[in-house]
Design an enzyme around this catalytic site. Structure first.
Site, short mmCIF file in Angstrom:
data_model
loop_
_atom_site.label_atom_id
_atom_site.label_comp_id
_atom_site.label_asym_id
_atom_site.label_seq_id
_atom_site.Cartn_x
_atom_site.Cartn_y
_atom_site.Cartn_z
N ARG A 223 44.58 -65.18 17.28
CA ARG A 223 43.42 -64.24 17.45
C ARG A 223 43.18 -64.23 15.94
NH1 ARG A 223 45.56 -59.14 15.18
NH2 ARG A 223 43.72 -58.05 16.03
N ASN A 225 41.86 -61.75 12.61
CA ASN A 225 42.06 -60.41 12.04
C ASN A 225 40.98 -60.39 10.82
OD1 ASN A 225 42.74 -57.65 11.81
ND2 ASN A 225 43.98 -58.30 10.16
N TYR A 316 41.55 -47.57 6.30
CA TYR A 316 43.00 -48.42 6.52
C TYR A 316 42.62 -49.76 5.74
CZ TYR A 316 46.50 -51.43 8.57
OH TYR A 316 47.38 -52.29 8.71
C1 HEM Z 1 48.53 -55.18 11.47
C2 HEM Z 1 52.22 -58.01 11.96
C3 HEM Z 1 50.69 -59.46 16.53
C4 HEM Z 1 47.09 -56.32 15.92
C5 HEM Z 1 49.48 -55.90 11.40
C6 HEM Z 1 50.30 -55.66 10.09
C7 HEM Z 1 51.41 -56.37 10.19
C8 HEM Z 1 51.39 -57.22 11.52
C9 HEM Z 1 52.68 -56.72 9.18
C10 HEM Z 1 50.24 -54.89 8.82
C11 HEM Z 1 50.53 -53.23 9.26
C12 HEM Z 1 50.55 -52.51 8.03
O1 HEM Z 1 49.62 -51.84 7.67
O2 HEM Z 1 51.64 -52.32 7.19
C13 HEM Z 1 52.30 -58.76 13.19
C14 HEM Z 1 53.31 -59.59 13.81
C15 HEM Z 1 52.75 -59.84 15.07
C16 HEM Z 1 51.35 -59.44 15.11
C17 HEM Z 1 54.37 -60.23 12.93
C18 HEM Z 1 53.33 -60.98 15.82
C19 HEM Z 1 54.40 -61.11 16.23
C20 HEM Z 1 49.67 -58.69 16.49
C21 HEM Z 1 49.10 -58.71 17.66
C22 HEM Z 1 47.85 -57.93 17.71
C23 HEM Z 1 48.03 -57.35 16.42
C24 HEM Z 1 49.24 -59.52 18.83
C25 HEM Z 1 46.60 -57.36 18.53
C26 HEM Z 1 46.59 -58.04 19.70
C27 HEM Z 1 47.00 -55.87 14.63
C28 HEM Z 1 46.19 -54.90 14.02
C29 HEM Z 1 46.26 -54.73 12.82
C30 HEM Z 1 47.65 -55.23 12.48
C31 HEM Z 1 44.76 -54.70 14.99
C32 HEM Z 1 45.58 -53.76 11.65
C33 HEM Z 1 44.74 -54.87 10.91
C34 HEM Z 1 43.86 -54.44 10.11
O3 HEM Z 1 42.94 -53.77 10.50
O4 HEM Z 1 43.34 -55.05 9.25
N1 HEM Z 1 50.15 -56.63 11.92
N2 HEM Z 1 51.13 -58.60 14.03
N3 HEM Z 1 49.14 -57.86 15.75
N4 HEM Z 1 48.07 -55.90 13.67
FE1 HEM Z 1 49.70 -57.03 13.99
#
Ligand code: HEM
Length: 343
Positions: A223, A225, A316
């Protein structure tokens, strides 16, 4: 394919720039004129030549400079790389995966030779030629995950699967968009996603977790981001907020095109064979607005996307102060004509 690696910095004098070739292959993440969180996952399969999807582990012109920046971060703060003791099998899984992909797709730069458990790894851009015993950490200069992720672009989390959840039990995280491995280590999927606004309420994390728990070996998924960063700085960690936070105040209508960078993360997820853990790769691409507007359809779309963001996402992603400046600067490239669906 032979890559010419650049000598450049991601701090202090910020000499990072993209070549024309790299601008053209930038993974622009918006396929429409607005943006909202979604479960935007697709199979991580090979894509077009000269795109970042050409190879499943992408190496580009910034490789050597990024590895030098990582080494500096680790010297100042060794806790950017951590692994809980039960993750050793997963560490070897990661070493194997990254070595095999880099060697297979970039033979001019990397060579892996196996003689049973005796492996020889040559990394020409970094001047490394090591022979070691697969499975025996004492034969490497660093633990296996640290060894190979000091030689691979992107941040890396290894998540363990148990109790129908995923647990962040290891990682190498030096180029993150304002989150901390040291804070998140040992947390589960819902816990580390705790700070993300809106997405929990609309069920994104429930669906994403369910999908990942069933991820199959040999069928990685990906994906995109994105966020925005002032200056081409890789290390925008909470630990160093005092260094990069004040940069936001330096953006003016005159310098916004050079200073503001779109930061896109190509995230790929891989089921690992021995440990059954999942490797989460966060490959970061930076592009300044000045570079971005050289592609007219991106220049038209980005101000519209920035205009459309919900207040929770603006806050955010830390865009509150500089979003109006960016929209003003970018709007001169938007003639109002319709954009097509797709990128
Ligand atoms: C943000 C880790 C998978 C959606 C984050 C954050 C971390 C993280 C550390 C930052 C959170 C913070 O603000 O402290 C991971 C890890 C994943 C994973 C280790 C897999 C094992 C996914 C998946 C999705 C997802 C599969 C959606 C389908 C999001 C979204 C954000 C986010 C929408 C906010 C990002 C932004 O607006 O910049 N993720 N994530 N994540 N994650 Fe994940």
């Amino acid at each position: 394919m032979t890559i010419t690696f650049k000598s450049e910095t991601f701090r202090d004098d910020f000499t990072f720039r993209n070549s024309l070739y790299n601008i053209r292959r930038f993974p622009f993440p918006f396929d429409r004129d607005d943006y909202m969180y979604s479960v935007n996952m697709e199979p991580h399969v090979r894509g077009k030549a000269d795109s970042v999807f050409e190879n499943l582990v992408d190496v580009d012109e910034h490789y050597v400079a990024e590895m030098q920046d990582r080494a500096k971060v680790l010297k100042e703060d060794p806790l950017r790389c951590q692994a809980l003791p039960h993750m050793m099998a997963a560490q070897w899984d990661v070493l194997e995966l990254l070595m095999e992909h880099q060697a297979q797709d970039y033979p001019a730069h990397f060579t892996l030779t196996k003689d049973g458990d005796r492996w020889r790894w040559i990394n020409r851009p970094m001047g490394i030629d090591d022979t070691f015993t697969f499975g025996d950490p004492s034969t490497l200069p660093y633990p296996p995950m640290e060894y190979i992720t000091r030689q691979a672009q992107g941040d890396f989390c290894i998540v363990d699967q148990r109790d129908n959840n995923l647990w962040m039990d290891a990682g190498m995280v030096t180029t993150q968009a304002d989150w901390s491995l040291d804070f998140d280590i040992g947390m589960n999927f819902m816990e580390w996603h705790g700070p993300v606004p809106l997405a929990h309420q609309i069920g994104i994390f429930d669906r994403a977790l369910k999908f990942l728990l069933n991820l199959q070996q040999g069928k990685p998924t990906r994906r995109l981001n994105w966020t925005m960063t002032v200056n081409p700085r890789l290390d925008t960690s909470p630990e160093n907020y005092h260094k990069w936070g004040p940069d936001r105040l330096t953006v003016t209508p005159e310098n916004v095109g050079q200073k503001m960078h779109l930061r896109v993360e190509l995230q790929s997820l891989w089921r690992l064979p021995r440990s059954n853990a999942i490797l989460f790769v966060i490959r970061c691409y930076l592009i300044s607005l000045e570079e971005l507007v050289t592609v007219p359809k991106w220049a038209r779309r980005l101000p519209r996307v920035l205009q459309s963001l919900p207040p929770e996402i603006i806050d955010y992603k830390g865009l509150t102060r500089n979003r109006p400046l960016m929209i003003d600067w970018l709007s001169k490239y938007d003639d109002g004509s319709p954009t097509s669906a797709g990128i």
